[in-house]
Design an enzyme around this catalytic site. Structure first.
Site, PDB file in Angstrom:
ATOM      1  N   SER A 231       0.843  -1.198   0.000  1.00 65.40           N
ATOM      2  CA  SER A 231       0.000   0.000   0.000  1.00 65.40           C
ATOM      3  C   SER A 231       0.875   1.243   0.000  1.00 65.40           C
ATOM      4  CB  SER A 231      -0.904  -0.021   1.236  1.00 65.40           C
ATOM      5  OG  SER A 231      -0.576   1.033   2.115  1.00 65.40           O
ATOM      6  N   LYS A 232       0.368   2.280  -0.680  1.00 62.99           N
ATOM      7  CA  LYS A 232       1.229   3.452  -0.820  1.00 62.99           C
ATOM      8  C   LYS A 232       1.389   4.196   0.501  1.00 62.99           C
ATOM      9  CE  LYS A 232      -2.314   6.354  -2.924  1.00 62.99           C
ATOM     10  NZ  LYS A 232      -2.749   6.902  -4.187  1.00 62.99           N
ATOM     11  N   ARG A 233       0.479   3.952   1.434  1.00 62.93           N
ATOM     12  CA  ARG A 233       0.618   4.622   2.731  1.00 62.93           C
ATOM     13  C   ARG A 233       1.664   3.925   3.607  1.00 62.93           C
ATOM     14  NH1 ARG A 233      -3.994   6.219   1.088  1.00 62.93           N
ATOM     15  NH2 ARG A 233      -4.897   4.143   1.021  1.00 62.93           N
ATOM     16  N   ARG A 234       1.842   2.641   3.390  1.00 62.98           N
ATOM     17  CA  ARG A 234       2.696   1.881   4.295  1.00 62.98           C
ATOM     18  C   ARG A 234       4.027   1.476   3.652  1.00 62.98           C
ATOM     19  NH1 ARG A 234      -0.973  -2.335   5.728  1.00 62.98           N
ATOM     20  NH2 ARG A 234      -0.521  -3.004   3.607  1.00 62.98           N
ATOM     21  N   VAL A 237       6.101   1.907  -2.756  1.00 61.11           N
ATOM     22  CA  VAL A 237       5.480   1.263  -3.924  1.00 61.11           C
ATOM     23  C   VAL A 237       5.759   1.996  -5.225  1.00 61.11           C
ATOM     24  CG1 VAL A 237       3.587   0.286  -2.590  1.00 61.11           C
ATOM     25  CG2 VAL A 237       3.284   2.495  -3.682  1.00 61.11           C
TER      26      VAL A 237
END
Ligand code: GLU
Length: 451
Positions: A231-234, A237
């Site tokens: 995920s791009k938040r975590r 990526v």
């Protein structure tokens, strides 16, 4: 029939490594079948789209070797609003779709279930405005033919009447995506597993629009070491982030293709032309694929070491030219030594910047440790000043001899010299570094730190 595939990213954020993998798989599939690769930018989410994301997609594809001019497009979903509206009109006229004014709350209230699908309330109300829903069958099943997953079958009664157009008449993703695929003559839809639940609905739309559905292939989701979807938040990526750190496109491409697939034999690092020849969509493993950055890094190191020296120097230059005073000829003298030591091109800077700056910035922690033996420095300076030749072997012999008179092994004797000259405790082989740095600058740096 000409094979036509498409890569259909939405320009709503950085270019995801999973997207890069799908693009490469589509690209290879088209090539293997002498088909056409279409790039379609799905730009209908106007709230989240930004032109720079589209630019980012184009340049990321170019970096991966999918260059403009070698594919059809970019075509923009927004340009096909007319076709989408026509399809919606047709579905309404055929009674396959209907207007609906229900809100989510209405459905929850009627069914008493927060998670209930649409209950069909407006199906036969004959409304003439509102959102538009597709009328799904109440019985039977829908089977999709998926090259990777076999023939998943879905029960129609479990598929709600889903929305295909908003209240303003504009198509939602499910419909726009299908109408565009039809309009663009797409024969194979190779895309991320996340879209598998959309597939029976989309296949119903293909059929309702009088078309033979495409062959589907849902490539496995990409996960992190905790088996969570990237995920791009975590997670890191963005393909651009890897590019900017100094991953080579060749290493990245090779690694991405191993997410869910393996070449023949017991090997993983494989030239691109072999991958293009050997890759088979039907051999892709449907289970989640682990994106292992450590492994990618190791791959990159190997790709870096395999570069011809001049190419290695060229590849480093975008980073090296950020160092004030950078000089290609000076770098060329240590390039071979550096090439075996870095896994990312960006690491080149900390390895060689001491050659170009006036005075290196001294890493304090490194000096705190090395300075324990810094009492050796005046003797080292004296011995180095007397040298008539300035080469790595002589420098080493000299330091060994000075170390012996101070009862210091070479490892200890060279620590303060290294930190004084390069600013760091680790780096390129010390004596070659001193040779290239030259007598004057070496002595000035040693003198600056000699107590
Ligand atoms: N725009 C969609 C996405 O980026 C495309 C889905 C598809 O390939 O059909 O996920």
């Amino acid at each position: 029939m000409t094979v036509r595939v498409r890569f259909a990213p939405s320009p709503t954020g950085m270019f995801h490594v999973g997207g890069a993998r799908s693009a490469l798989q589509n690209w290879i599939f088209a090539k293997q079948h002498h088909g056409v690769f279409v790039l379609r930018i799905e730009d209908t989410d106007t709230a989240r789209n930004r032109p720079e994301w589209t630019e980012g997609i184009l340049s990321a594809l170019d970096w991966l070797g999918i260059s403009r001019g070698s594919y059809e497009g970019p075509l923009f979903q927004s340009a096909y609003a007319g076709e989408q509206a026509k399809a919606i009109r047709g579905l309404l006229d055929d009674g396959r779709a209907y207007y609906c004014t229900c809100t989510r709350d209405d459905v929850v209230e009627r069914t008493g279930n927060k998670h209930a699908g649409y209950d069909g309330f407006c199906r036969d109300r004959g409304l003439t405005s509102g959102a538009i829903r597709f009328r799904t069958a109440d019985e039977g099943t829908t089977t999709v033919v998926d090259v990777i997953r076999g023939e998943p079958t879905f029960e129609n009664r479990l598929i709600e009447d889903f929305v295909i157009a908003r209240g303003d008449g504009s198509a939602v993703f499910l419909l726009a995506n299908v109408v565009d695929d039809i309009t663009m003559g797409i024969t194979h839809v190779i895309r991320a597993e996340e879209h598998l639940p959309n597939t029976p609905k989309q296949q119903m739309l293909w059929e309702a629009l009088g078309q033979k559905p495409p062959v589907w292939a849902h490539v496995p989701v990409v996960v992190n070491e905790k088996r969570q979807k990237l995920s791009k938040r975590r997670d890191k990526v963005a393909l651009e982030a890897y590019r900017d750190e100094g991953y080579l496109a060749a290493a990245m491409k090779n690694y991405l293709m191993l997410l869910g697939w393996a070449p023949s034999g017991d090997r993983e690092i494989v030239p691109w032309d072999v991958i293009e020849r050997e890759f088979r969509l039907e051999d892709v493993n449907p289970s989640p694929a682990f994106f292992d950055e450590k492994k990618l890094r190791a791959f990159n190191g190997e790709y870096i070491r395999a570069l011809p020296l001049e190419e290695f120097i060229d590849a480093c230059e975008p980073w090296l030219t950020t160092i004030p005073g950078y000089d290609r000829d000076v770098f060329a003298r240590v390039a071979e030594l550096a090439q075996t030591r870095i896994a990312l091109l960006s690491e080149i800077v900390s390895n060689v910047d001491f050659l170009f700056v006036d005075r290196p910035t001294i890493d304090e922690a490194a000096w705190a440790k090395a300075s324990k033996d810094a009492h050796i420095l005046p003797a080292v300076i004296e011995a180095f000043e007397r040298l008539s030749t300035w080469d790595a072997t002589t420098l080493k012999d000299t330091l060994v001899a000075v170390g012996e008179t101070h009862e210091l092994k070479l490892g200890k004797a060279q620590a303060p010299v290294r930190v004084a000259v390069t600013g760091r405790s680790i780096g390129l082989p010390l004596f070659e570094s001193l040779e290239v740095l030259g007598r004057e600058r070496t002595l000035a740096r040693l003198t600056a730190l000699a107590a």
